[in-house]
Design a protein around this motif. Structure first.
Motif, PDB file in Angstrom:
ATOM      1  N   LEU A  93       0.838  -1.202   0.000  1.00  0.00           N
ATOM      2  CA  LEU A  93       0.000   0.000   0.000  1.00  0.00           C
ATOM      3  C   LEU A  93       0.876   1.257   0.000  1.00  0.00           C
ATOM      4  O   LEU A  93       0.629   2.206  -0.761  1.00  0.00           O
ATOM      5  CB  LEU A  93      -0.906  -0.012   1.229  1.00  0.00           C
ATOM      6  N   GLU A  98       2.441   1.668  -3.427  1.00  0.00           N
ATOM      7  CA  GLU A  98       1.482   2.115  -4.433  1.00  0.00           C
ATOM      8  C   GLU A  98       1.239   3.615  -4.348  1.00  0.00           C
ATOM      9  O   GLU A  98       1.182   4.304  -5.375  1.00  0.00           O
ATOM     10  CB  GLU A  98       0.161   1.359  -4.247  1.00  0.00           C
ATOM     11  N   TYR A  99       1.098   4.132  -3.149  1.00  0.00           N
ATOM     12  CA  TYR A  99       0.733   5.538  -2.976  1.00  0.00           C
ATOM     13  C   TYR A  99       1.922   6.487  -3.055  1.00  0.00           C
ATOM     14  O   TYR A  99       1.770   7.641  -3.439  1.00  0.00           O
ATOM     15  CB  TYR A  99       0.028   5.733  -1.635  1.00  0.00           C
ATOM     16  N   LEU A 148      -9.358  -2.551   5.725  1.00  0.00           N
ATOM     17  CA  LEU A 148      -8.987  -1.973   4.434  1.00  0.00           C
ATOM     18  C   LEU A 148      -9.672  -2.710   3.286  1.00  0.00           C
ATOM     19  O   LEU A 148     -10.120  -2.093   2.312  1.00  0.00           O
ATOM     20  CB  LEU A 148      -7.466  -2.027   4.242  1.00  0.00           C
ATOM     21  N   SER A 149      -9.784  -4.035   3.400  1.00  0.00           N
ATOM     22  CA  SER A 149     -10.415  -4.837   2.338  1.00  0.00           C
ATOM     23  C   SER A 149     -11.912  -4.588   2.256  1.00  0.00           C
ATOM     24  O   SER A 149     -12.524  -4.809   1.202  1.00  0.00           O
ATOM     25  CB  SER A 149     -10.138  -6.320   2.568  1.00  0.00           C
ATOM     26  N   GLN A 157     -13.343  -1.542   2.956  1.00  0.00           N
ATOM     27  CA  GLN A 157     -13.619  -0.133   2.651  1.00  0.00           C
ATOM     28  C   GLN A 157     -13.848   0.063   1.156  1.00  0.00           C
ATOM     29  O   GLN A 157     -13.091  -0.435   0.327  1.00  0.00           O
ATOM     30  CB  GLN A 157     -12.448   0.742   3.109  1.00  0.00           C
ATOM     31  N   ARG A 158     -14.879   0.805   0.826  1.00  0.00           N
ATOM     32  CA  ARG A 158     -15.136   1.108  -0.583  1.00  0.00           C
ATOM     33  C   ARG A 158     -14.413   2.377  -1.035  1.00  0.00           C
ATOM     34  O   ARG A 158     -14.172   2.569  -2.217  1.00  0.00           O
ATOM     35  CB  ARG A 158     -16.642   1.266  -0.824  1.00  0.00           C
ATOM     36  N   ASP A 159     -14.094   3.253  -0.098  1.00  0.00           N
ATOM     37  CA  ASP A 159     -13.339   4.459  -0.452  1.00  0.00           C
ATOM     38  C   ASP A 159     -11.875   4.262  -0.028  1.00  0.00           C
ATOM     39  O   ASP A 159     -11.509   3.234   0.518  1.00  0.00           O
ATOM     40  CB  ASP A 159     -13.933   5.696   0.217  1.00  0.00           C
ATOM     41  N   ASN A 160     -11.048   5.251  -0.324  1.00  0.00           N
ATOM     42  CA  ASN A 160      -9.626   5.111  -0.008  1.00  0.00           C
ATOM     43  C   ASN A 160      -9.200   5.991   1.157  1.00  0.00           C
ATOM     44  O   ASN A 160      -8.008   6.258   1.333  1.00  0.00           O
ATOM     45  CB  ASN A 160      -8.776   5.433  -1.246  1.00  0.00           C
ATOM     46  N   ALA A 185      -7.053   3.990   3.553  1.00  0.00           N
ATOM     47  CA  ALA A 185      -5.769   3.700   2.913  1.00  0.00           C
ATOM     48  C   ALA A 185      -4.839   4.908   2.998  1.00  0.00           C
ATOM     49  O   ALA A 185      -3.652   4.765   3.318  1.00  0.00           O
ATOM     50  CB  ALA A 185      -5.985   3.301   1.454  1.00  0.00           C
ATOM     51  N   LYS A 186      -5.370   6.088   2.738  1.00  0.00           N
ATOM     52  CA  LYS A 186      -4.562   7.301   2.806  1.00  0.00           C
ATOM     53  C   LYS A 186      -4.124   7.585   4.241  1.00  0.00           C
ATOM     54  O   LYS A 186      -2.990   8.015   4.479  1.00  0.00           O
ATOM     55  CB  LYS A 186      -5.342   8.487   2.245  1.00  0.00           C
TER      56      LYS A 186
END
Length: 287
Positions: A12, A15-16, A52-53, A55-58, A61-62
């Motif tokens: 993660l 990726e970001y 995290l898996s 969650q539909r939004d990020n 994650a952020k």
């Protein structure tokens, strides 16, 4: 399960931000995320990965990535480097830009703003030298949380004392109920913006000076090369790059060459060629 969860968190971050969380740095995952665990009512990394898996939004994650980033900074960090800027680099830039009387600087990976404010204080401390000049400092960081703190510009007693003498504190900052706040004169030189150094810098004016310190340490070789390419794209042909003490361009890119007699400073290859012609030095030996 723990190793798998840690790998998911490491992926993660990669990726970001492009930053690698190597095996030798995985130990800090739990401590770095402890605040997020409390906020979300979680006990461990495994629970975070499950959430995290789902969650539909990020947003989560952020928040996770923000918590993992190293925002260590303080005023005049590695002061000899700023002495080099003041005594050697800025006078040369001023000579080059005498007609337009404008200097553009990029603080890449600015964290909570101390580096950019340090630069602004250097100019503010010489008002007659820089009278009539426009000083444009862009300060960016991949962390949204860090940029919010930099824009808020309220520093604790501990933060304000790291790198600043009492005289500088009283001259450039005011103590408020929310913390120490920089005065308007230095804040107006700076624009804070969230930005990933691996993305193009969309800007009409190229930078005379770029500070990118202790950012490239966390990139793999290929990502580091991409970062150097982005820095080169954003910089004026005769510009200057400052890296951190543990970083170098040597062996990682052909875009920059170490500046002669100025440790930690680098020039675009074309600028170094011009210096070679003027001084009769061997550019190939510096590569």
């Amino acid at each position: 399960m723990t190793n798998l969860s840690e790998q998911i968190i490491a992926d993660l971050l990669l990726e970001y931000t492009g930053q690698e969380l190597t095996d030798s740095r995985r130990w800090r995952i739990g401590s770095a995320l402890s605040g997020l665990f409390r906020e979300r009512g979680l006990d461990n990394v495994e629970q975070l990965v499950v959430l995290l898996s789902e969650q539909r939004d990020n947003v989560l994650a952020k928040e996770t990535v923000d918590a993992l980033l190293n925002n260590e900074t303080y005023f005049f960090r590695d002061k000899p480097m700023f002495d080099q800027l003041e005594n050697d680099v800025l006078p040369r830039i001023a000579k080059q830009n005498e007609k337009q009387k404008r200097i553009s600087i990029w603080s890449a990976g600015c964290s909570t703003g101390q580096e950019a404010l340090t630069l602004a204080m250097m100019f503010a401390d010489q008002p007659m030298r820089w009278k009539g000049w426009t000083i444009d400092i862009l300060a960016t960081d991949v962390s949204n949380k860090a940029i919010k703190a930099a824009r808020n510009a309220r520093y604790t007693q501990f933060e304000i004392q790291r790198g600043l003498g009492v005289g500088q504190m009283l001259q450039h900052f005011e103590e408020t109920s929310q913390g120490w706040q920089p005065d308007r004169a230095i804040r107006d030189m700076i624009t804070f913006q969230q930005h990933n150094i691996l993305e193009p810098m969309v800007r009409a004016t190229r930078f005379d000076l770029v500070l990118c310190r202790n950012v490239l340490l966390y990139f793999c070789a290929d990502t580091r090369r991409r970062a150097f390419d982005r820095l080169a794209e954003a910089m004026a042909p005769d510009g200057w790059l400052m890296l951190g003490a543990g970083e170098t361009s040597v062996g990682h890119t052909d875009a920059f060459i170490p500046a002669r007699k100025l440790p930690g400073l680098y020039r675009p290859f074309e600028a170094a060629e011009a210096v070679e012609e003027q001084e009769g030095t061997n550019l190939a030996a510096a590569r």
